[in-house]
Write an enzyme that holds these catalytic residues in place. Structure first.
Site, mmCIF file in Angstrom:
data_model
loop_
_atom_site.group_PDB
_atom_site.id
_atom_site.type_symbol
_atom_site.label_atom_id
_atom_site.label_comp_id
_atom_site.label_asym_id
_atom_site.label_seq_id
_atom_site.Cartn_x
_atom_site.Cartn_y
_atom_site.Cartn_z
ATOM 1 N N GLY A 402 6.579 11.995 8.612
ATOM 2 C CA GLY A 402 7.333 12.854 8.033
ATOM 3 C C GLY A 402 6.836 14.362 7.982
ATOM 4 O O GLY A 402 7.526 15.279 7.886
ATOM 5 N N ASP A 517 1.059 8.388 -1.879
ATOM 6 C CA ASP A 517 1.983 7.939 -0.781
ATOM 7 C C ASP A 517 1.298 6.786 0.027
ATOM 8 O O ASP A 517 1.369 6.743 1.034
ATOM 9 C CB ASP A 517 2.260 9.145 -0.050
ATOM 10 C CG ASP A 517 3.172 9.056 1.049
ATOM 11 O OD1 ASP A 517 4.277 8.177 0.697
ATOM 12 O OD2 ASP A 517 3.332 9.657 2.128
#
Length: 716
Positions: A402, A517
């Site tokens: 990402g 995350d």
């Protein structure tokens, strides 16, 4: 930011006589001086896909900009890694035909002067356009880059200090008024004129790209005032060019049409005005968004005297003087331009890179701090990283995250590295990059990925990690063709290693760190399949006394986020515990929680796991390849721990120190879990896929809690 300084040049009569014929031929060429700025994001090969995309862009973008009301356009052509982002802006006083012709020329000049560069910017002296294209998505931000400062070679004769101060005040009043007017106009464009008796008339132009808000335009133009103070004091003209905003002033009219903003204040003796008297007062007009100038009243007779002088001169001036003076002036200017060009070719342009001082103070500070780290941390040069990765070749691409692509590389000593290249279009900005660099540089644990160094060069922000040959955990557990490569023993080592790494972050490192995350793709595997937690761009640092924090900007990965974080922005060490529980269920089942394939009538892995647990059929959750390898009691214990970690209330979840203890204590009786978050995400229709094919006779192993489940509102 670049600063071009013209030098004082000797002018000899014989020089004009020798070069005059040549100048007459060169006059059309010197009419539009070109200022290219070539980026540092690599180059492309001839006849490549990137070049084909650039040619396509050169045929569509000029027409798109010319047909726009604001003479402005952006465009994106191609796909990664050959994607091109482009921006074209024509000056607000231009017309559609001139705009299109200028941009066509700009593409040609960019490819000539920045040959094969993937990133290029072109400015002109008199041509009414600016062009920028790049393989990095600069369109996603409002950052004003490729800044160029150009200063007139002539100074105003201001021998009296009070006159110099007065002129400086006048100039700043003009710039400030023009900036306000440009920011508040719908086109983000304004021209202006300032008339003051006994001073040269000043002309000004300011423009921002129309996609900026008024506040963004003001913020873009604000630093230009510093450049004016530093470089243009007492100069007859100057300009600052950038990809998002432009400023220019001169003592002659250089734009088309009448000024949109007139600031007129006729004062007979400006130097005599004391410091408390404003030379010009500008108040916003209630009828218009643009500021309306209100001039201070001139002394009696001053306005009449000035009009009389200008009127008589204009009526009595013979036409033949104009006819002769105009060509001579053009020739003289050509001589100056030619000599300046020759001197620059011979000595080179004086270029001052002021970006470090004025544009990138944070980056300089980060580099300065990192240079004080241990010798194990390296500040890599961009050329070194480019050689190691073969210019970020497609063959060296390991994956696309990402925050940008990751490339494999090899240093001259044979050391293999993995280079994470921050993409400009990613959600990770410099703050997250700095966070990751400074954080991982302090962490030392066998279950955390080792950051070897970084590289900060212009737009390039690179993290250099140790290379781990077995990629990431998701590469194995979610691929049916590779799932047999990770047997139960390997999975057990991976689970315990992740738990130890999280325990270090939460308790044993110098700071309490919340990863935020944790997911399968952020668990890297070394040559022995040992896990290493990576990607600390979203991590948060707590002091030892803090237990939780909150944020309005929720970032992370769907399916791994704890409910209190996803809905309220509240994060704590229990947020990571929840993510660990989801990851543990994924390792055991070989199924993703996000995008979960419906089993029976459940839409996610958590609900399906809870359903099996309550029904005493928890071993049906196990991935087929490990069913025969794991003892039923051990499997039940791991599922129990996972469900405890994903309980809906954060207070009910264990800490990682408790999790590690439970993983290592085979004979300890574990408390039964309460229902997990999101467990009631169900569909109304019957499951069409049938029962799970690898059921076990384990009803007596899995506990069946007597918990009453209450339906909760939708969206939980």
């Amino acid at each position: 930011m670049r600063f071009l300084s013209s030098v004082d040049l000797p002018c000899y009569p014989w020089m004009a006589m020798v070069i005059l014929p040549l100048l007459l031929l060169l006059m059309p060429l010197t009419a539009a001086q070109l200022w290219p700025s070539c980026g540092e994001s690599g180059d492309y090969k001839s006849n490549s896909t990137y070049e084909a995309n650039l040619k396509l862009l050169s045929t569509t973008l000029p027409k798109k900009a010319a047909s726009s009301t604001n003479l402005f356009a952006t465009d994106t052509v191609g796909n990664v890694p050959n994607v091109i982002f482009a921006l074209a802006l024509c000056r607000g006083d231009s017309n559609a035909s001139a705009c299109e012709g200028c941009l066509v020329t700009a593409f040609q000049d960019a490819q000539e002067h920045c040959a094969n560069y993937k990133d290029a910017t072109v400015y002109y002296d008199s041509n009414p356009c600016m062009l920028r294209f790049s393989n990095q998505n600069f369109l996603a931000t409002t950052v004003n880059d490729h800044i160029l400062v150009i200063v007139s070679i002539e100074s105003l004769m201001m021998n009296i200090p009070t006159r110099a101060d007065s002129f400086k005040l006048l100039l700043f009043t003009l710039l400030n008024s023009t900036a306000q007017s440009a920011a508040n106009s719908s086109r983000r464009f304004t021209t202006s004129r300032l008339d003051v008796n006994s001073f040269p008339t000043l002309y000004c132009l300011m423009q921002c790209t129309p996609d900026l808000t008024a506040n963004d335009c003001t913020a873009c133009l604000q630093p230009y005032f510093q450049y004016t103070v530093k470089y243009m004091d007492g100069k007859k003209g100057g300009r600052v060019l950038g990809t998002r905003c432009t400023m220019r002033y001169e003592i002659f009219p250089f734009f088309q049409g009448d000024p949109m903003l007139r600031i007129i204040n006729l004062v007979s003796e400006v130097p005599a005005i004391n410091n408390t008297t404003p030379l010009i007062t500008v108040n916003p007009s209630p009828q218009s968004q643009s500021p309306s100038p209100v001039a201070a009243p001139p002394p009696p007779g001053a306005q009449a005297t000035t009009k009389e002088i200008h009127g008589r001169n204009s009526r009595q001036r013979p036409l033949w003087i104009i006819a002769v003076a105009a060509p001579l002036l053009s020739i003289f200017l050509c001589v100056i331009c030619f000599v300046v060009w020759m001197r620059r070719r011979r000595k080179g342009m004086e270029i001052l890179h002021d970006q470090a001082a004025m544009n990138r103070p944070e980056e300089d500070a980060l580099v300065w701090r990192l240079e004080g780290k241990s010798s194990e941390f390296t500040l890599f040069d961009l050329s070194e990283v480019l050689r190691a990765t073969h210019n970020f070749s497609k063959e060296n691409l390991l994956g696309q995250g990402g925050f940008g692509p990751v490339y494999k590389g090899q240093l001259p000593d044979g050391t293999e590295i993995a280079v994470k290249r921050l993409a400009s279009h990613s959600g990770q900005g410099f703050t997250e990059f700095k966070n990751e660099v400074e954080l991982i540089a302090k962490l030392q644990h066998s279950n955390l990925v080792k950051l070897m160094g970084c590289c900060i060069k212009g737009e390039e922000k690179l993290l250099v990690y140790e290379y781990l040959p077995n990629k990431s955990l998701d590469f194995f557990i979610f691929d049916v063709s590779r799932t047999t490569l990770v047997d139960w023993e390997k999975r057990r080592v991976i689970i315990e290693g992740i738990a130890q790494g999280l325990l270090y972050l939460h308790k044993h490192s110098r700071l309490r760190i919340i990863h935020r995350d944790l997911k399968a793709s952020n668990i890297l595997l070394d040559q022995d399949m040992n896990p290493k937690i990576s990607d600390f761009g979203l991590a948060k640092i707590f002091s030892s006394n803090d237990t939780q924090g909150s944020t309005k900007k929720v970032v992370g990965t769907y399916g791994y986020m704890a409910p209190e974080y996803a809905s309220e922005g509240i994060y704590s060490i229990k947020s990571d515990v929840f993510s660990f529980g989801v990851l543990l269920l994924e390792i055991l089942s070989g199924k993703r929680n996000s995008g979960f394939h419906q089993h029976e009538d459940f839409l996610n892995l958590l609900g399906y796991s809870w359903h099996l647990w309550e029904g005493g059929r928890c071993l049906e959750l196990l991935e087929a390849s490990i069913v025969e390898e794991i003892h039923a009691a051990e499997a039940s214990r791991y599922i129990n721990i996972a469900l405890m970690c994903v309980q809906e209330r954060a207070d009910d979840r264990p800490t990682m120190s408790t999790v590690v203890a439970m993983l290592n204590s085979e004979n300890v009786s574990l408390p039964g879990p309460k229902h997990p978050a999101y467990f009631n995400l169900r569909v109304s229709k019957e499951d069409e896929s049938g029962s799970v094919p690898y059921s076990n006779n384990a009803d007596t192993i899995c506990s069946n809690n007597d918990l009453t489940i209450t339906e909760e509102p939708d969206g939980r």
